[in-house]
Design a protein around this motif. Structure first.
Motif, short mmCIF file in Angstrom:
data_model
loop_
_atom_site.label_atom_id
_atom_site.label_comp_id
_atom_site.label_asym_id
_atom_site.label_seq_id
_atom_site.Cartn_x
_atom_site.Cartn_y
_atom_site.Cartn_z
N TYR A 30 0.81 -1.22 0.00
CA TYR A 30 0.00 0.00 0.00
C TYR A 30 0.85 1.27 0.00
O TYR A 30 0.35 2.34 -0.34
CB TYR A 30 -0.93 0.03 1.23
N THR A 31 2.13 1.18 0.43
CA THR A 31 3.00 2.36 0.51
C THR A 31 4.39 2.04 -0.02
O THR A 31 4.81 0.88 -0.04
CB THR A 31 3.14 2.87 1.96
N ALA A 32 5.10 3.10 -0.41
CA ALA A 32 6.49 2.94 -0.86
C ALA A 32 7.34 2.36 0.27
O ALA A 32 8.21 1.52 0.03
CB ALA A 32 7.04 4.28 -1.32
N GLN A 34 6.44 0.25 2.59
CA GLN A 34 6.20 -1.19 2.68
C GLN A 34 7.02 -1.95 1.63
O GLN A 34 7.59 -2.99 1.94
CB GLN A 34 4.72 -1.51 2.47
N LEU A 35 7.05 -1.42 0.40
CA LEU A 35 7.83 -2.10 -0.63
C LEU A 35 9.30 -2.09 -0.27
O LEU A 35 9.99 -3.10 -0.39
CB LEU A 35 7.60 -1.45 -2.00
N ARG A 36 9.79 -0.95 0.18
CA ARG A 36 11.21 -0.83 0.54
C ARG A 36 11.57 -1.79 1.67
O ARG A 36 12.56 -2.50 1.61
CB ARG A 36 11.54 0.61 0.94
N LYS A 37 10.75 -1.85 2.70
CA LYS A 37 11.05 -2.70 3.86
C LYS A 37 10.93 -4.20 3.55
O LYS A 37 11.56 -5.01 4.20
CB LYS A 37 10.13 -2.34 5.03
N ASN A 38 10.10 -4.56 2.58
CA ASN A 38 9.89 -5.97 2.26
C ASN A 38 10.57 -6.39 0.97
O ASN A 38 10.28 -7.46 0.44
CB ASN A 38 8.39 -6.27 2.17
N ASP A 52 4.53 6.43 -3.97
CA ASP A 52 5.29 7.66 -4.19
C ASP A 52 6.61 7.54 -3.41
O ASP A 52 6.60 7.51 -2.18
CB ASP A 52 4.49 8.87 -3.72
N PHE A 53 7.71 7.50 -4.15
CA PHE A 53 9.03 7.35 -3.54
C PHE A 53 9.73 8.69 -3.31
O PHE A 53 10.94 8.72 -3.12
CB PHE A 53 9.91 6.43 -4.40
N ALA A 54 8.99 9.79 -3.30
CA ALA A 54 9.60 11.11 -3.11
C ALA A 54 10.40 11.18 -1.81
O ALA A 54 11.45 11.82 -1.75
CB ALA A 54 8.54 12.21 -3.14
N ASP A 55 9.94 10.53 -0.76
CA ASP A 55 10.63 10.55 0.54
C ASP A 55 11.20 9.20 0.93
O ASP A 55 11.53 8.97 2.09
CB ASP A 55 9.65 11.03 1.63
#
Length: 185
Positions: A30-32, A34-38, A52-55
């Protein structure tokens, strides 16, 4: 079924339930963050919203790794990704270092992605906005790249003259599903 509260009886004693099983470990994203952490090069992801990977930083495991998993984009957008070639000894670099045979990315839009190959001595053989290399057997279906750029710093040096740079991929090819489309705008 229905429960009769007066008699405590049920008028239907069984209900049919149909399930579809997905092999492997799947993540609903659901969030950038979550994708980064998993992020795992063998992970399977179902996008449930635009990311949105702005942050957020793009997962390093994806950028230089050998991705063999899958992303079901459901028409969602991954946007505002800004990443740099920092691992000078990587052989393939892009949003995904390598898309391996069996990997699958479908129904996703990558928008406003900037990939910069920084100055310095780079060993990498292949650079691409989507992937450094795409191996035969990787599947891409309805993948779009919009308003994105691949930048090569003027001070970048390469270990050999045998390297490839491309907007979609540096080297390789993908088996596209019939009727599928990859577009770069």
């Amino acid at each position: 079924g229905n429960l009769d509260l007066a008699t405590a009886t049920v008028d239907a004693t069984s209900t049919d339930v149909y399930l579809e099983w997905l092999e492997g470990e799947w993540y609903h994203i659901y969030t950038a963050e979550q994708l980064r952490k998993n992020a795992s090069t063998s992970g399977h992801y179902i996008l449930e919203a635009d990311l949105d990977f702005a942050d957020q930083n793009w997962p390093g495991a994806f950028a230089t790794g050998n991705f063999s998993g899958s992303i079901q984009g459901n028409g969602h957008t991954i946007k505002n990704v800004n990443f740099e070639q920092t691992k000078m000894d990587a052989e393939n670099t892009g949003l995904f270092g390598t898309l391996q045979a069996g990997s699958k990315i479908e129904d996703v839009i990558f928008e406003n992605v900037t990939f910069t190959v920084k100055k310095g001595f780079n060993r990498a053989a292949n650079y691409g906005l989507l992937a450094g290399a795409i191996y035969d057997g990787a599947q891409l279906e309805n993948v779009q790249i919009k308003s994105s750029q691949l930048l090569i710093d003027s001070g970048a040096r390469f270990a050999s003259e045998d390297y490839a740079i491309g907007l979609v991929c540096g080297a390789g090819k993908a088996n596209l599903v019939i009727g599928a489309e990859i577009s770069v705008a």
